[in-house]
Design an enzyme around this catalytic site. Structure first.
Site, PDB file in Angstrom:
ATOM      1  N   THR A  22     -69.490  51.606 125.273  1.00  0.00           N
ATOM      2  CA  THR A  22     -70.461  52.453 126.086  1.00  0.00           C
ATOM      3  C   THR A  22     -71.916  51.657 127.218  1.00  0.00           C
ATOM      4  O   THR A  22     -71.353  53.095 128.363  1.00  0.00           O
ATOM      5  CB  THR A  22     -71.571  52.955 124.691  1.00  0.00           C
ATOM      6  N   THR A 285     -68.628  48.710  96.584  1.00  0.00           N
ATOM      7  CA  THR A 285     -68.818  50.063  96.459  1.00  0.00           C
ATOM      8  C   THR A 285     -68.365  50.951  97.473  1.00  0.00           C
ATOM      9  O   THR A 285     -68.413  50.259  98.585  1.00  0.00           O
ATOM     10  CB  THR A 285     -70.588  49.744  95.687  1.00  0.00           C
ATOM     11  N   GLN A 286     -68.812  51.955  97.253  1.00  0.00           N
ATOM     12  CA  GLN A 286     -68.375  53.682  98.450  1.00  0.00           C
ATOM     13  C   GLN A 286     -70.118  53.888  98.512  1.00  0.00           C
ATOM     14  O   GLN A 286     -70.141  54.325  99.778  1.00  0.00           O
ATOM     15  CB  GLN A 286     -67.929  54.780  98.062  1.00  0.00           C
TER      16      GLN A 286
END
Ligand code: ASP
Length: 356
Positions: A22, A285-286
């Site tokens: 961007t 881990t999430q």
């Protein structure tokens, strides 16, 4: 400490590698959509670059890329641009889209072995030509940090992301926000610098190579790695299907909380079948914050028995690119397992709850 005053230091030379994103995009007048544009356009919008006080040159990707298109071959191009110019410059600034910036920064941290110069990855949420852009500030600050030296030694000799208020370790970063200027965070590691009126670098948390060795660039990344997010209700057929993908070598398995997952016999059996074929499965881990500890719940113990390894507090982005790098370097599954459980370049902290 504050970045050294450039009037009292010798001018630093910085190589800017513009890959797209961007920061350099312009609006297509017909459709209104954003498209990558060239580096000259970007420079036209930052006249301050002339006064930055450091020497800079640039190279650009042709065509510049939206970072959703960036992959291992592009990481190799970036690593090569750094390696080929390593002796000529004091530091490197990579302009990149934000969407996959955390993957690129993680990948480069592994690909540039023995790095002892700054490689600062940055971009912006608004294009540089837009009113209220964050691009100018991010670019100028990144150059300042890439140039910062103390006793002629780089203050931040590692791959970092510089964005808005923070300088962050690249292989600890996650893109946390698609809307706000503060887009990145290292949830399990402190910022390397706070960027405000002063650039306050916290030298105690910056990675310092023990000895200065020649840079060894690695360009081969093995793409046979997947991310498997465990979902409540995941079926045996789906799990088996994913772990039977031909050519699969590594799996970053995102589990719940401290590394918890279903304890059904079929679940453990399918994982065991995969690891017995040499597939490396690392448990991450999430959660955004915290570490996997596989000795807390029975399921964790069962997964350890099934040959799953603990990823501690590593990010998914870092675990995936680390595996791509290790398999790309030709290591055996056993060696990959061993290296996945040590921190190679500050990408994770080994937390031991009990002796294991
Ligand atoms: N789509 C853009 C990219 O990642 C978003 C950005 O740069 O912020 O290339």
């Amino acid at each position: 400490m504050a970045a050294p005053d450039k009037t009292t230091e010798e001018k630093a030379s910085i190589l800017i590698i513009y890959t797209g994103g961007t920061i350099g995009m312009v609006e297509d007048p017909k459709t209104g959509s954003l498209e990558p544009f060239n580096f000259e356009h970007l420079v036209d919008h930052v006249p301050e670059l002339k006064d930055v006080g450091h020497l800079y040159s640039s190279i650009q990707f042709d065509p510049p890329l939206d970072s959703s298109q960036v992959g291992p071959e592009d990481w190799a191009k970036m690593a090569k641009a750094v390696a080929d110019n390593y002796d000529k410059y004091d530091g490197f600034v990579i302009l990149h889209g934000t969407d996959t910036m955390a993957y690129t920064a993680s990948a480069l941290s592994f690909m540039l072995e023995n790095l002892n110069k700054p490689v600062i990855v940055t971009g912006s949420q608004l294009p540089i030509g837009r009113f209220r852009t964050d691009g100018k500030e991010n670019l100028i600050t990144s150059i300042e940090i890439a140039a910062a030296k103390k006793n002629n030694i780089a203050v931040v000799p590692e791959v970092c992301i510089c964005f808005q208020e923070y300088l962050l370790r690249g292989n600890r970063c996650k893109k946390e926000n698609a809307d706000y200027f503060q887009a990145f965070e290292t949830f399990n590691y402190p910022p390397l610098a706070h960027i405000g009126v002063e650039i306050e670098i916290d030298e105690d948390v910056v990675y310092k190579p023990e000895t200065v060795k020649p840079l060894i660039p690695h360009y081969a990344m093995d793409p046979n790695v997947i991310v498997l997010k465990i979902l409540p209700g995941i079926s045996p057929a789906i799990l088996k299907g994913m772990l039977s993908i031909p050519g699969l070598k590594g799996v970053v398995m995102e589990t719940f909380g401290v590394g918890n997952a279903p304890s059904f016999d079929w679940f453990i059996e399918i994982l065991k079948e995969a690891t017995s074929k040499g597939i490396v499965i690392v448990n991450v881990t999430q959660c955004m914050i915290g570490s996997v500890a596989m000795d807390i719940y029975d399921t964790g113990e069962a997964m350890l028995d099934a040959g799953i390894i603990c990823g501690y507090d590593i990010t998914t982005e870092s675990a995936a690119t680390k595996m791509m790098y290790l398999f790309g370097a030709g290591f055996s599954s056993d060696k990959v397992k061993e290296y996945m459980q040590c921190s190679l370049i500050g990408e994770m902290t080994i937390h031991k709850t009990t002796e294991n």
